[in-house]
Design a protein around this motif. Structure first.
Motif, PDB file in Angstrom:
ATOM      1  N   ASP A  95       0.826  -1.208   0.000  1.00 23.74           N
ATOM      2  CA  ASP A  95       0.000   0.000   0.000  1.00 23.74           C
ATOM      3  C   ASP A  95       0.860   1.258   0.000  1.00 23.74           C
ATOM      4  OD1 ASP A  95      -2.429  -1.290  -0.107  1.00 23.74           O
ATOM      5  OD2 ASP A  95      -2.874  -1.081   2.023  1.00 23.74           O
ATOM      6  N   LEU A  96       1.961   1.244   0.742  1.00 27.21           N
ATOM      7  CA  LEU A  96       2.796   2.443   0.861  1.00 27.21           C
ATOM      8  C   LEU A  96       3.737   2.656  -0.316  1.00 27.21           C
ATOM      9  CD1 LEU A  96       3.763   2.425   4.645  1.00 27.21           C
ATOM     10  CD2 LEU A  96       2.018   3.801   3.501  1.00 27.21           C
ATOM     11  N   GLU A  97       4.061   1.587  -1.044  1.00 27.01           N
ATOM     12  CA  GLU A  97       5.058   1.732  -2.103  1.00 27.01           C
ATOM     13  C   GLU A  97       4.539   2.473  -3.328  1.00 27.01           C
ATOM     14  OE1 GLU A  97       4.555  -2.576  -4.396  1.00 27.01           O
ATOM     15  OE2 GLU A  97       6.225  -2.276  -3.050  1.00 27.01           O
ATOM     16  N   GLY A 103      -4.813   1.695  -1.870  1.00 24.22           N
ATOM     17  CA  GLY A 103      -5.398   0.786  -0.890  1.00 24.22           C
ATOM     18  C   GLY A 103      -5.863  -0.517  -1.519  1.00 24.22           C
ATOM     19  N   CYS A 104      -6.956  -1.030  -1.023  1.00 26.59           N
ATOM     20  CA  CYS A 104      -7.525  -2.302  -1.471  1.00 26.59           C
ATOM     21  C   CYS A 104      -8.765  -2.011  -2.314  1.00 26.59           C
ATOM     22  CB  CYS A 104      -7.883  -3.139  -0.242  1.00 26.59           C
ATOM     23  SG  CYS A 104      -8.902  -4.583  -0.554  1.00 26.59           S
ATOM     24  N   PHE A 105      -8.820  -2.556  -3.501  1.00 27.22           N
ATOM     25  CA  PHE A 105      -9.954  -2.330  -4.401  1.00 27.22           C
ATOM     26  C   PHE A 105     -11.261  -2.822  -3.766  1.00 27.22           C
ATOM     27  CE2 PHE A 105     -11.456  -3.182  -9.069  1.00 27.22           C
ATOM     28  CZ  PHE A 105     -12.328  -2.114  -8.995  1.00 27.22           C
ATOM     29  N   ALA A 106     -11.214  -3.942  -3.050  1.00 29.62           N
ATOM     30  CA  ALA A 106     -12.426  -4.459  -2.401  1.00 29.62           C
ATOM     31  C   ALA A 106     -12.897  -3.500  -1.315  1.00 29.62           C
ATOM     32  CB  ALA A 106     -12.168  -5.844  -1.816  1.00 29.62           C
ATOM     33  N   LEU A 171      -5.914   3.240   6.366  1.00 28.74           N
ATOM     34  CA  LEU A 171      -4.900   4.142   6.916  1.00 28.74           C
ATOM     35  C   LEU A 171      -3.771   4.403   5.937  1.00 28.74           C
ATOM     36  CD1 LEU A 171      -4.473   3.085  10.644  1.00 28.74           C
ATOM     37  CD2 LEU A 171      -5.187   5.302   9.779  1.00 28.74           C
ATOM     38  N   ALA A 172      -3.373   3.377   5.201  1.00 30.22           N
ATOM     39  CA  ALA A 172      -2.259   3.527   4.258  1.00 30.22           C
ATOM     40  C   ALA A 172      -2.559   4.548   3.170  1.00 30.22           C
ATOM     41  CB  ALA A 172      -1.901   2.181   3.639  1.00 30.22           C
ATOM     42  N   ARG A 173      -3.827   4.803   2.927  1.00 28.81           N
ATOM     43  CA  ARG A 173      -4.182   5.791   1.894  1.00 28.81           C
ATOM     44  C   ARG A 173      -3.823   7.207   2.314  1.00 28.81           C
ATOM     45  NH1 ARG A 173      -9.309   4.696  -1.688  1.00 28.81           N
ATOM     46  NH2 ARG A 173      -8.114   6.237  -2.813  1.00 28.81           N
ATOM     47  N   VAL A 174      -3.711   7.455   3.625  1.00 26.15           N
ATOM     48  CA  VAL A 174      -3.456   8.820   4.091  1.00 26.15           C
ATOM     49  C   VAL A 174      -2.200   8.959   4.946  1.00 26.15           C
ATOM     50  CG1 VAL A 174      -5.884   9.505   3.965  1.00 26.15           C
ATOM     51  CG2 VAL A 174      -5.008   8.524   6.084  1.00 26.15           C
ATOM     52  N   GLU A 175      -1.667   7.869   5.458  1.00 30.50           N
ATOM     53  CA  GLU A 175      -0.487   7.937   6.322  1.00 30.50           C
ATOM     54  C   GLU A 175       0.748   8.351   5.523  1.00 30.50           C
ATOM     55  OE1 GLU A 175       0.546   7.569   9.589  1.00 30.50           O
ATOM     56  OE2 GLU A 175      -1.591   7.704  10.025  1.00 30.50           O
ATOM     57  N   PRO A 176       1.554   9.263   6.076  1.00 34.97           N
ATOM     58  CA  PRO A 176       2.760   9.665   5.359  1.00 34.97           C
ATOM     59  C   PRO A 176       3.877   8.627   5.413  1.00 34.97           C
ATOM     60  CG  PRO A 176       2.598  10.848   7.438  1.00 34.97           C
ATOM     61  CD  PRO A 176       1.339  10.041   7.300  1.00 34.97           C
ATOM     62  N   GLY A 177       3.836   7.715   6.373  1.00 30.81           N
ATOM     63  CA  GLY A 177       4.882   6.711   6.504  1.00 30.81           C
ATOM     64  C   GLY A 177       4.368   5.461   7.183  1.00 30.81           C
ATOM     65  N   PRO A 178       5.259   4.503   7.403  1.00 29.82           N
ATOM     66  CA  PRO A 178       4.829   3.201   7.910  1.00 29.82           C
ATOM     67  C   PRO A 178       4.686   3.101   9.428  1.00 29.82           C
ATOM     68  CG  PRO A 178       7.159   3.130   7.423  1.00 29.82           C
ATOM     69  CD  PRO A 178       6.662   4.496   6.985  1.00 29.82           C
ATOM     70  N   GLU A 179       5.125   4.090  10.194  1.00 33.39           N
ATOM     71  CA  GLU A 179       5.230   3.939  11.649  1.00 33.39           C
ATOM     72  C   GLU A 179       3.923   3.501  12.308  1.00 33.39           C
ATOM     73  OE1 GLU A 179       6.260   6.733   9.985  1.00 33.39           O
ATOM     74  OE2 GLU A 179       8.405   6.263  10.008  1.00 33.39           O
ATOM     75  N   ARG A 180       2.843   4.217  12.085  1.00 33.72           N
ATOM     76  CA  ARG A 180       1.564   3.877  12.716  1.00 33.72           C
ATOM     77  C   ARG A 180       1.071   2.508  12.262  1.00 33.72           C
ATOM     78  NH1 ARG A 180      -3.177   7.844  13.828  1.00 33.72           N
ATOM     79  NH2 ARG A 180      -1.606   9.243  13.027  1.00 33.72           N
ATOM     80  N   LEU A 181       1.268   2.205  10.999  1.00 34.32           N
ATOM     81  CA  LEU A 181       0.816   0.927  10.456  1.00 34.32           C
ATOM     82  C   LEU A 181       1.602  -0.236  11.056  1.00 34.32           C
ATOM     83  CD1 LEU A 181       0.522   2.111   6.767  1.00 34.32           C
ATOM     84  CD2 LEU A 181      -1.327   1.868   8.407  1.00 34.32           C
ATOM     85  N   VAL A 182       2.908  -0.066  11.211  1.00 35.23           N
ATOM     86  CA  VAL A 182       3.744  -1.102  11.815  1.00 35.23           C
ATOM     87  C   VAL A 182       3.351  -1.297  13.278  1.00 35.23           C
ATOM     88  CG1 VAL A 182       6.121  -1.685  12.492  1.00 35.23           C
ATOM     89  CG2 VAL A 182       5.646  -0.820  10.190  1.00 35.23           C
ATOM     90  N   ARG A 183       3.074  -0.197  13.985  1.00 35.99           N
ATOM     91  CA  ARG A 183       2.604  -0.325  15.375  1.00 35.99           C
ATOM     92  C   ARG A 183       1.314  -1.120  15.436  1.00 35.99           C
ATOM     93  NH1 ARG A 183       3.663   5.311  15.927  1.00 35.99           N
ATOM     94  NH2 ARG A 183       1.412   5.683  15.956  1.00 35.99           N
TER      95      ARG A 183
END
Length: 192
Positions: A95-97, A103-106, A171-183
């Motif tokens: 999602d971030l790359e 995001g996810c189409f579904a 979240l990945a659609r708006v997050e600037p980086g991976p930190e919150r997602l990894v948490r």
């Protein structure tokens, strides 16, 4: 004798999937589709029937592909928690790359169509159910192997994992980086 088709319908559906996935159904015009498919609008309508029919084909392609990919990923050998970590990290990374953060189409289809379109709703719910079933199988395997707490309800835990995965996509659609997602991935795995 009619003219031979000047395009591959399977390639056209894949290209349409990319457009709908990135922009959504409502924001996509027939002109944009025809340009991306590299065919005239008339040819597009003749081959597929229209924007909605092409959307349905694109969504079906995505759902079939993702069900197979998720199932294969969750069936990987090895410790269940590690398999789950790799699967959730894969979601975050893919999602971030992409610069368009699609995001996810579904999930996007569920958000866009919600309960206003019974066909899309049924197809997305089927995808979510099949994904949840794959999560449940992994949880049960982890419990049998003694690495996931035996007191966890596999069905409820699978529902939580589906919700976490869907939330990661949003979240990945708006997050600037991976930190919150990894948490979030780490916290989800800690619950097991």
């Amino acid at each position: 004798m009619g003219r031979p088709k000047e395009f591959d319908p399977a390639v056209a559906v894949d290209r349409a999937m990319e457009v709908f996935w990135g922009q959504g159904y409502g924001a996509t015009t027939p002109q944009q589709l025809a340009a991306r498919l590299q065919i005239g609008k008339g040819s597009m309508y003749h081959a597929f029937g229209g924007k909605r029919q092409l959307y349905d084909l694109a969504l079906a392609r995505y759902l079939d592909t993702r069900v197979q990919a998720v199932g294969a990923m969750l069936d990987d050998p090895g410790p269940a928690k590690e398999v789950l970590r790799r699967a959730l990290q894969y979601l975050v990374e893919t999602d971030l790359e992409r610069p368009d953060r699609r995001g996810c189409f579904a999930t996007n289809s569920a958000v866009e169509f919600g309960r206003v379109d019974d066909d899309v709703t049924a197809r997305v719910l089927d995808f979510f159910t099949r994904t949840e079933s794959a999560f449940r199988g992994l949880i049960e395997r982890g419990q049998r192997d003694g690495e996931i707490r035996p007191g966890l309800d596999p069905a409820a835990t699978a529902s939580m994992l589906l919700t976490a995965a869907t939330g990661l996509h949003v979240l990945a659609r708006v997050e600037p980086g991976p930190e919150r997602l990894v948490r979030a991935v780490d916290a989800t795995l800690a619950l097991l």
